[in-house]
Motif scaffolding. Sequence first.
Motif, PDB file in Angstrom:
ATOM      1  N   GLY A 118      56.179  13.403   4.197  1.00  7.61           N
ATOM      2  CA  GLY A 118      57.501  14.026   4.258  1.00  7.61           C
ATOM      3  C   GLY A 118      58.646  13.027   4.291  1.00  7.61           C
ATOM      4  O   GLY A 118      58.463  11.826   4.113  1.00  7.61           O
ATOM      5  N   VAL A 119      59.828  13.582   4.511  1.00  9.14           N
ATOM      6  CA  VAL A 119      61.051  12.768   4.503  1.00  9.14           C
ATOM      7  C   VAL A 119      61.246  12.147   5.887  1.00  9.14           C
ATOM      8  O   VAL A 119      61.144  12.828   6.898  1.00  9.14           O
ATOM      9  CB  VAL A 119      62.274  13.624   4.102  1.00  9.14           C
ATOM     10  CG1 VAL A 119      63.565  12.833   4.252  1.00  9.14           C
ATOM     11  CG2 VAL A 119      62.128  14.103   2.665  1.00  9.14           C
ATOM     12  N   VAL A 120      61.547  10.862   5.888  1.00  5.86           N
ATOM     13  CA  VAL A 120      61.637  10.108   7.139  1.00  5.86           C
ATOM     14  C   VAL A 120      63.092   9.785   7.472  1.00  5.86           C
ATOM     15  O   VAL A 120      63.935   9.729   6.573  1.00  5.86           O
ATOM     16  CB  VAL A 120      60.798   8.805   7.012  1.00  5.86           C
ATOM     17  CG1 VAL A 120      61.375   7.858   5.965  1.00  5.86           C
ATOM     18  CG2 VAL A 120      60.661   8.069   8.344  1.00  5.86           C
ATOM     19  N   ARG A 123      43.509  10.077   7.332  1.00  4.92           N
ATOM     20  CA  ARG A 123      43.086  11.339   7.963  1.00  4.92           C
ATOM     21  C   ARG A 123      43.956  11.628   9.203  1.00  4.92           C
ATOM     22  O   ARG A 123      44.392  12.757   9.422  1.00  4.92           O
ATOM     23  CB  ARG A 123      41.606  11.231   8.365  1.00  4.92           C
ATOM     24  CG  ARG A 123      40.894  12.545   8.355  1.00  4.92           C
ATOM     25  CD  ARG A 123      39.402  12.388   8.421  1.00  4.92           C
ATOM     26  NE  ARG A 123      38.805  12.027   7.139  1.00  4.92           N
ATOM     27  CZ  ARG A 123      37.708  11.277   6.998  1.00  4.92           C
ATOM     28  NH1 ARG A 123      37.098  10.775   8.046  1.00  4.92           N
ATOM     29  NH2 ARG A 123      37.222  11.033   5.804  1.00  4.92           N
ATOM     30  N   HIS A 124      44.195  10.606   9.967  1.00  7.56           N
ATOM     31  CA  HIS A 124      45.024  10.751  11.181  1.00  7.56           C
ATOM     32  C   HIS A 124      46.433  11.244  10.799  1.00  7.56           C
ATOM     33  O   HIS A 124      46.991  12.143  11.441  1.00  7.56           O
ATOM     34  CB  HIS A 124      45.092   9.391  11.892  1.00  7.56           C
ATOM     35  CG  HIS A 124      46.051   9.350  13.033  1.00  7.56           C
ATOM     36  ND1 HIS A 124      45.873  10.068  14.195  1.00  7.56           N
ATOM     37  CD2 HIS A 124      47.233   8.674  13.191  1.00  7.56           C
ATOM     38  CE1 HIS A 124      46.886   9.841  15.010  1.00  7.56           C
ATOM     39  NE2 HIS A 124      47.735   9.008  14.426  1.00  7.56           N
ATOM     40  N   THR A 125      46.998  10.686   9.732  1.00  7.49           N
ATOM     41  CA  THR A 125      48.363  11.095   9.344  1.00  7.49           C
ATOM     42  C   THR A 125      48.358  12.540   8.831  1.00  7.49           C
ATOM     43  O   THR A 125      49.334  13.269   9.016  1.00  7.49           O
ATOM     44  CB  THR A 125      48.973  10.150   8.276  1.00  7.49           C
ATOM     45  OG1 THR A 125      48.211  10.223   7.075  1.00  7.49           O
ATOM     46  CG2 THR A 125      49.043   8.728   8.775  1.00  7.49           C
ATOM     47  N   GLN A 126      47.247  12.952   8.233  1.00  9.37           N
ATOM     48  CA  GLN A 126      47.159  14.359   7.789  1.00  9.37           C
ATOM     49  C   GLN A 126      47.185  15.315   8.982  1.00  9.37           C
ATOM     50  O   GLN A 126      47.761  16.403   8.930  1.00  9.37           O
ATOM     51  CB  GLN A 126      45.890  14.580   6.961  1.00  9.37           C
ATOM     52  CG  GLN A 126      46.021  14.035   5.545  1.00  9.37           C
ATOM     53  CD  GLN A 126      44.675  13.795   4.879  1.00  9.37           C
ATOM     54  OE1 GLN A 126      43.639  14.252   5.364  1.00  9.37           O
ATOM     55  NE2 GLN A 126      44.694  13.063   3.777  1.00  9.37           N
ATOM     56  N   GLU A 127      46.558  14.863  10.076  1.00 15.89           N
ATOM     57  CA  GLU A 127      46.589  15.710  11.286  1.00 15.89           C
ATOM     58  C   GLU A 127      48.018  15.839  11.820  1.00 15.89           C
ATOM     59  O   GLU A 127      48.435  16.913  12.276  1.00 15.89           O
ATOM     60  CB  GLU A 127      45.689  15.110  12.378  1.00 15.89           C
ATOM     61  CG  GLU A 127      44.217  15.420  12.155  1.00 15.89           C
ATOM     62  CD  GLU A 127      43.303  14.495  12.944  1.00 15.89           C
ATOM     63  OE1 GLU A 127      43.773  13.857  13.910  1.00 15.89           O
ATOM     64  OE2 GLU A 127      42.121  14.410  12.565  1.00 15.89           O
ATOM     65  N   ALA A 131      55.889   8.225   2.863  1.00 17.32           N
ATOM     66  CA  ALA A 131      57.089   8.914   3.354  1.00 17.32           C
ATOM     67  C   ALA A 131      58.184   8.618   2.331  1.00 17.32           C
ATOM     68  O   ALA A 131      58.092   7.654   1.580  1.00 17.32           O
ATOM     69  CB  ALA A 131      57.488   8.376   4.722  1.00 17.32           C
ATOM     70  N   THR A 132      59.206   9.458   2.306  1.00 23.02           N
ATOM     71  CA  THR A 132      60.312   9.170   1.380  1.00 23.02           C
ATOM     72  C   THR A 132      61.640   9.273   2.126  1.00 23.02           C
ATOM     73  O   THR A 132      61.747   9.941   3.149  1.00 23.02           O
ATOM     74  CB  THR A 132      60.364  10.144   0.176  1.00 23.02           C
ATOM     75  OG1 THR A 132      60.882  11.405   0.620  1.00 23.02           O
ATOM     76  CG2 THR A 132      59.022  10.325  -0.473  1.00 23.02           C
ATOM     77  N   SER A 133      62.634   8.624   1.557  1.00 20.64           N
ATOM     78  CA  SER A 133      64.000   8.869   2.014  1.00 20.64           C
ATOM     79  C   SER A 133      64.419  10.211   1.423  1.00 20.64           C
ATOM     80  O   SER A 133      63.696  10.795   0.606  1.00 20.64           O
ATOM     81  CB  SER A 133      64.925   7.759   1.531  1.00 20.64           C
ATOM     82  OG  SER A 133      65.119   7.889   0.132  1.00 20.64           O
ATOM     83  N   ALA A 167      56.919  12.633   9.534  1.00 20.10           N
ATOM     84  CA  ALA A 167      57.124  11.369   8.816  1.00 20.10           C
ATOM     85  C   ALA A 167      57.575  10.281   9.796  1.00 20.10           C
ATOM     86  O   ALA A 167      57.108   9.137   9.736  1.00 20.10           O
ATOM     87  CB  ALA A 167      58.162  11.551   7.717  1.00 20.10           C
ATOM     88  N   ASN A 168      58.464  10.661  10.713  1.00 16.95           N
ATOM     89  CA  ASN A 168      58.932   9.678  11.689  1.00 16.95           C
ATOM     90  C   ASN A 168      57.778   9.159  12.553  1.00 16.95           C
ATOM     91  O   ASN A 168      57.685   7.975  12.851  1.00 16.95           O
ATOM     92  CB  ASN A 168      60.013  10.290  12.575  1.00 16.95           C
ATOM     93  CG  ASN A 168      61.314  10.495  11.807  1.00 16.95           C
ATOM     94  OD1 ASN A 168      61.391  10.173  10.630  1.00 16.95           O
ATOM     95  ND2 ASN A 168      62.319  11.031  12.457  1.00 16.95           N
ATOM     96  N   LYS A 169      56.903  10.087  12.924  1.00 14.89           N
ATOM     97  CA  LYS A 169      55.789   9.672  13.784  1.00 14.89           C
ATOM     98  C   LYS A 169      54.860   8.719  13.025  1.00 14.89           C
ATOM     99  O   LYS A 169      54.440   7.696  13.561  1.00 14.89           O
ATOM    100  CB  LYS A 169      55.033  10.908  14.276  1.00 14.89           C
ATOM    101  CG  LYS A 169      53.895  10.591  15.211  1.00 14.89           C
ATOM    102  CD  LYS A 169      53.644  11.702  16.208  1.00 14.89           C
ATOM    103  CE  LYS A 169      52.457  11.384  17.116  1.00 14.89           C
ATOM    104  NZ  LYS A 169      52.692  10.191  17.939  1.00 14.89           N
ATOM    105  N   VAL A 170      54.567   9.056  11.784  1.00 17.17           N
ATOM    106  CA  VAL A 170      53.660   8.208  11.005  1.00 17.17           C
ATOM    107  C   VAL A 170      54.265   6.807  10.839  1.00 17.17           C
ATOM    108  O   VAL A 170      53.583   5.803  11.060  1.00 17.17           O
ATOM    109  CB  VAL A 170      53.366   8.860   9.626  1.00 17.17           C
ATOM    110  CG1 VAL A 170      52.659   7.879   8.703  1.00 17.17           C
ATOM    111  CG2 VAL A 170      52.529  10.125   9.807  1.00 17.17           C
TER     112      VAL A 170
END
Length: 581
Positions: A281-283, A371-375, A263-265, A291-294
């Motif tokens: 993505g951007v968190v 893989r989970h984060t890709q989903e 994730a990035t700022s 991104a927040n969820k991951v």
Amino acid sequence: MGSESHQNQDEKEPDRKGGNIDHPANKKMSGARFIAETFKGYGVTHVFFVEAILRGALVEMENLGIRRILTHSEKAAAYMADGYARVSHRPGICMAQSVGAANLAAGLQDPYLGRSPVIAVTGRKDPISRYRNAYQEILHHPMFDPVTKYNVYVDAAEQLPFLLRQAFREATSGVPGPVHLDVLGHVGQTTDKFEIDSEVIIEEPYTHYPACRPEPEFERLEKVVRTLEEAKRPVIVSGGGAIASLAGPDIVRLAEALSIPVATSLNGKGTIRDDHPLSVGVVGSYSRWSANKVVSEADLVLFIGTNTGDMVTNNWTLPKKGTLVIQIDINPSELGRNYPIRVGLMGDAKVTVCKLVEFLDTKHKKIEWARHTQEIVKKWQDGMEPFRNSDAVPIRPERLCKEITEVLPPSTILVADTGYSSVWTCSMVDFIRSSQTYIRAAGTLGWAFPASLGAKCAAPDRPVFCFTGDGGFWYHLSELETALRYGINTITVVNNNYCLSQCSAGVSKAYGDRPGNRGDLFRFRGANFAKVAQELGCLGIRIENPKGIAPALETALRADLPVVLDVVTDENCKPRWEPAY
Ligand SMILES: Cc1ncc(C[n+]2csc(CCOP(=O)(O)OP(=O)(O)O)c2C)c(N)n1
């Protein structure tokens, strides 16, 4: 995961050559010449200023091939210097006379918050004028203190050589940031006339940033390697410090070595390409919920060069309490500032990450977690598809961002204004081609357009896009004339909704059930910026239908003029970055 094809941040170090000038030692010269030669030697190609300041030095600069960009306001000069610095990786210079100092100081807020090496020079009356109600002058020092790393008076000819060198050293070393030199003479005329009995010394490391690349301590490095290998659900959060260090490609290598999502700022966008399978993505507050969820699900967060402030952490709710944290930062006092850390590495981001990659054992890949984060990312993308493909009129900003994504060439610099302009671009414009760079306002509305002109000065061969709302564009509209005068051919996309859309909900809340004219607080009369641009001699295109976006972008890319794309959008579209965790 082909590492080459998905690396985004430009791997190239900035050109390290300062323009050293052949100068016989111990030959006396004027302050004007000394300043011009020092700037040239440090690789400065442009200075941004409002008349009248250091006229003698500006004349000398012409002889040395430094471009003098006369702006319409001191704030715009500061923002141009900021954009220039962020793209060139060299200090950006802005200058103003004494009465312009307050305006210039106001313009340093954004580079200060954005950690950008801007050197501001102001004139100040000679001591004989002080304490006697001198015309146009207030104390400068207190105005510059909160927005600089280093804020000094140049009182005597003997000080100029070492204080100028110190200005470059302060701006570029450690965490970069603005500096201020207050020189003698309200337009610097006393300083121009100084007799300098000293040679021009150029210290190559401080011609660019990062000036120094410190390495982390070995024992701590080993601890980080073990912690990363043992983690089940690690995430990298990469920030502006990683971009400043040109660490993007190395962070991608680190992520790939263990299959760690990245994730990035906002300032870190561009660390990794948005189509990379490990990019989430951007968190934070202005972000993608994916991104927040991951980050909320992670068991370990590795912060690289980010200030862990309220934006990137969504008001310090991410990562969740109890999550293990590791931090890499060039400034040791950042390590653990907002989160207790398992271990902190003081070092340059690029060097430190390279060391980690060297010692990691790649058999500890987190395939299932990746893989989970890709989903999660896919779910976010699927949810956005109807908006991205919308044919609605007025145009939806998501559709505008989709069209921009598809057209942006490799090496493009995208400059985003604050507020929704940041949210739309960070979440909806995907960097899917090589060496695309994102720079954004650190929070000051109106920054983006002048900053984009500075960016173009630093990289004349790269396409430069500015994305701004109409509220942001109004601030420095006059700089269109500056762009035309110097041939600074950028493309400005105005998300024109005739209002300060981000403010409408807050205004409604303040009114509650009470009657009254809410629009007074956030609505404009509305303008056709394409016509304004045309009137000034630039290329202006008005776009009212989504089908018109792509052809207009293509025309803009071929144009040999500053371009304004005036896109009429729906004020009721609000970006969705609400955290889903
Ligand atoms: C100097 C400054 N003043 C005020 C704000 C508060 N602010 C943030 S976003 C915004 C509205 C921006 O409007 P516009 O540029 O038209 O974009 P839109 O929200 O309509 O997309 C305002 C007033 C700010 N960030 N900076």
